[in-house]
Design a protein around this motif. Structure first.
Motif, short mmCIF file in Angstrom:
data_model
loop_
_atom_site.label_atom_id
_atom_site.label_comp_id
_atom_site.label_asym_id
_atom_site.label_seq_id
_atom_site.Cartn_x
_atom_site.Cartn_y
_atom_site.Cartn_z
N TYR A 47 0.83 -1.20 0.00
CA TYR A 47 0.00 0.00 0.00
C TYR A 47 0.87 1.25 0.00
O TYR A 47 2.03 1.24 0.41
N ARG A 50 -1.20 4.05 -10.25
CA ARG A 50 -2.11 2.90 -10.32
C ARG A 50 -1.76 2.00 -11.50
O ARG A 50 -1.80 0.77 -11.39
N ASP A 109 -2.25 -1.06 -3.14
CA ASP A 109 -3.42 -0.27 -2.73
C ASP A 109 -3.03 1.18 -2.50
O ASP A 109 -1.96 1.46 -1.91
N VAL A 110 -3.87 2.12 -2.91
CA VAL A 110 -3.64 3.55 -2.71
C VAL A 110 -4.72 4.08 -1.77
O VAL A 110 -5.91 3.96 -2.05
N TYR A 111 -4.27 4.66 -0.66
CA TYR A 111 -5.19 5.27 0.31
C TYR A 111 -5.05 6.78 0.22
O TYR A 111 -3.97 7.33 0.49
N PRO A 164 -9.08 1.87 -0.87
CA PRO A 164 -8.43 1.69 -2.18
C PRO A 164 -9.38 1.25 -3.29
O PRO A 164 -9.21 1.66 -4.44
#
Length: 529
Positions: A274, A291, A298-300, A316
Motif C-alpha cells: 500500500y 495505479r 493499494d492507494v489510500y 483503495p
C-alpha cells in the motif's frame, strides 16, 4: 496487557514481539526489546539532568534510532516530547524551544550550532543514548519496561506538535497519550497493518503524519525502516532492497517519484502492499500513473489535521470511482459538516469540516484564545451530559449523497475577486487538470485592491517546453471567467514547509510581478462567468 500510553505500547511490544525488528536505519537494527532498553537509558539520562514528569524535552535530531530512543525515553519518564524538524532555521528553532519552555534539548553534530544562545540557557544532552543504570525503576528482571509502573496516564500530555507555520508563527498542538495511542490503533486498523509490514519512514516525525506512521507500525508489531534519501533513485532502491510494504507520502514526494530520473514507474515492487497520500490533493494524472505502474498496490487517499491526526480516508477499492474525494470518517470518528450557524449541512451543501473522536487534541500550548476558537463544545451533546470538545478545521468540504466528502479549500485562503468569492483549491485543481503542471498555488494579488486579481504560482512538468499561452488556453476552455488567473508566476519548485506542504506565505511574499510572471492573456475586468 492493555495499552493506555506510549510507554505501555513499547513495553508490551517488548514482551509480545521482543526479538522482532522494531526499527532499521543505515544497516543498523533494533528489536523491540533493544529499543525498550535504550529508551530506559534515555529516560534515566533526562532524569539525571533534572527533567521531571510534565517537563518539555526538545529533540532536535533527524529521523534516527537515537531520535526514537529519546522520544520513548521522554514518554517513559512522563515528560512531554517536542520533536523539532531538523530542517528549520535557527530563529524557528529558538521560537519552538522558548515557546515550549523546554527543560532540556537533545541534539548533536551540526545541529548543536543552531541553538545559539539557547545552549547557555537550557541543558543540552548529546544525541548518543547512555546505557540505563543497573536496577532502574520500572524494569523487570529481564531489563524490560513495566507497563503502568508509576508512569504517565492516558490523559497526560505526550507531545507538543508544532504546526508548519505557513500562515504565521507555528502553534504547539497539545497531544495526549490517549490521542497518540488512539491514532496508532485507528490507522493500523484501516491500513490492515500486521507484524509482517515494513514501513518506509520518510516524513519528518515533527509532522503528525510522520509520527503516526511510526506509532501505527509499532501498534501492529511491524518494522519501521528509516529512510533519509531525498533523491528518487535512492528511495526506489530502498523500497526494493528493504522489501518495503508501506509508504506514506505528500504530493511533492509522489511528483518526485513519477517524473524523471525516477525509476519508480518501471520498477517491480512485489512487496509494496500500500501507499498513502496526505498533506494535499494528489494530482489525478499522478494517481493514474501510480495505479497503472503498480496495479497490485493499494492507494489510500487521506485527509487529516494536526489537531486530530487522520480524519478521513478513501478505501483503495473506491479510488478509481472517487479520485477527487477525501473519503469518509476514519474508524471511531464522526465527521460533521456544519454551516456558519452550526447546523448540519445536507448532501451537496458546503460547510466546515468538524472532527469528533478520541484523537482530538487538548488545545494549543499557551494560547487559550486560539484554543477557544478551534476547540469548541460538541454542538449536539445531550442535555446534562459531560461537555465534549471537537475540532473546527477551518476547511470547507461538501458531502455527496453517498456520504463521500470533497475538499474545497481553507476558509482563510478564500478571497473576493470581480465580485465573486474565489476558492483557490478549485482553481488549482483546474490548472493541474491541464497536465502541464506538477504544482500550483493560487492567491490574490493585493496590489489590485479593492478588487484583487488572481495569481497562480505554477511549476511546469517540463520547464523547457512550457508555454504560458498553452496554459491560458486550457484555463479559458475549462474555468469560468471569474476563476481565470490574471497572471502566472512560473517557478522551478514551490517552497515547502517542514511537513512538505506548499509554503503559501513564502510564495506570496516572493511574488513581485517580475519577468517570471506571465500574463494570462485576458482583461480581468472583462471576464464574467
Amino acid at each position: 496487557m492493555e495499552i493506555f500510553t506510549l510507554a505501555d505500547l513499547l513495553a508490551v511490544r517488548a514482551v509480545t514481539h521482543g526479538a522482532s525488528p522494531a526499527v532499521r536505519h543505515r544497516g543498523e537494527a533494533l528489536d523491540y526489546r533493544g529499543l525498550s532498553v535504550l529508551a530506559e537509558g534515555a529516560a534515566a539520562a533526562l532524569a539525571e539532568r533534572g527533567v521531571e514528569p510534565g517537563d518539555r524535552v526538545a529533540i532536535l535530531l533527524p529521523n534516527s534510532l537515537a531520535c526514537l530512543a529519546w522520544f520513548f525515553g521522554a514518554q517513559r519518564l512522563g515528560a512531554v516530547a517536542v520533536v523539532v524538524n531538523d530542517s528549520l532555521k535557527a530563529q524557528q528553532i529558538e521560537h519552538i524551544v522558548r515557546h515550549s519552555g523546554a527543560k532540556a534539548v537533545v541534539t548533536g553534530g551540526r545541529l548543536r550550532g543552531l541553538l545559539g544562545a539557547l545552549a547557555g540557557e537550557v541543558p543540552v544532552l548529546d544525541a548518543a543514548v547512555p546505557d540505563a543504570p543497573a536496577g532502574a525503576i520500572g524494569r523487570d528482571r529481564d531489563g524490560l519496561l513495566v507497563p503502568g509502573n508509576g508512569g504517565p496516564t492516558g490523559r497526560d500530555l505526550a507531545a507538543l506538535i508544532y504546526t508548519s507555520g505557513s500562515t504565521g508563527r507555528p502553534k504547539g498542538v497539545m497531544v495526549t497519550q490517549a490521542n497518540l495511542v488512539a491514532g496508532a490503533r485507528i490507522v493500523a486498523d484501516y491500513l490492515r497493518l500486521t507484524p509482517a509490514d515494513r514501513t518506509l519512514s520518510l516524513l519528518p516525525w515533527s509532522f503528525d503524519a510522520g509520527l503516526n506512521q511510526v506509532l501505527a507500525t509499532f501498534w501492529a508489531g511491524g518494522t519501521v525502516v528509516i529512510g533519509d534519501a531525498v533523491f528518487a533513485p535512492r528511495i526506489c532502491r530502498e523500497l526494493a532492497t528493504e522489501r518495503i510494504t508501506g509508504l506514506a507520502g505528500v504530493p511533492p514526494l509522489w511528483e518526485l517519484l513519477v517524473n524523471r530520473p525516477s525509476p519508480f514507474l518501471g520498477l517491480d515492487l512485489p512487496d509494496l502492499r500500500y501507499v498513502t497520500n496526505t498533506g494535499g490533493a494528489l494530482r489525478t494524472g499522478t494517481l493514474a500513473r501510480i495505479r497503472a505502474a503498480h496495479p497490485g498496490t493499494d492507494v489510500y487517499l487521506m485527509y487529516g489535521l494536526t489537531e486530530a491526526f487522520r480524519s478521513t480516508y478513501l478505501p483503495p477499492e473506491l479510488v478509481d470511482t472517487h479520485p477527487d474525494s477525501i473519503g469518509r470518517a476514519v474508524p471511531d470518528t464522526e465527521i460533521l459538516v456544519l454551516d456558519e450557524h452550526g447546523r448540519r449541512c445536507g448532501p451537496g451543501e458546503t460547510g466546515e469540516l468538524v472532527h469528533r473522536g478520541p484523537t482530538v487534541a487538548a488545545g494549543y500550548w499557551r494560547d487559550p484564545e486560539a484554543t477557544a476558537r478551534v476547540f469548541r463544545p460538541y454542538p449536539f451533546t445531550p442535555e446534562g451530559a459531560v461537555t465534549e470538545y471537537v475540532v473546527h478545521s477551518g476547511d470547507y468540504v461538501r458531502r455527496d449523497e453517498q456520504g463521500f466528502l470533497s475538499y474545497l479549500g481553507r476558509r482563510d485562503e478564500q478571497f473576493k475577486s470581480r465580485g465573486f468569492r474565489v476558492n483557490p483549491t478549485e482553481i488549482e485543481a483546474g490548472l493541474l487538470a491541464s497536465g502541464l503542471l506538477s504544482a500550483a498555488v493560487v492567491f490574490a494579488d493585493a496590489s489590485g485592491e479593492p478588487d484583487p486579481g488572481i495569481v497562480a504560482a505554477v511549476v511546469p512538468v517540463d520547464p523547457a517546453a512550457f508555454r504560458p499561452d498553452d496554459l491560458a488556453a486550457h484555463v479559458r476552455a475549462h474555468l469560468p471567467g471569474y476563476q481565470q488567473p490574471d497572471r502566472f508566476h512560473v517557478l522551478e519548485t514551490l517552497p515547502r514547509t517542514g511537513s512538505g506542504k506548499a509554503d503559501r506565505a513564502l510564495i506570496k511574499a516572493g511574488y513581485a510581478g517580475g519577468p517570471d510572471a506571465a500574463s494570462a492573456g485576458a482583461s480581468p475586468k472583462g471576464r464574467r462567468p
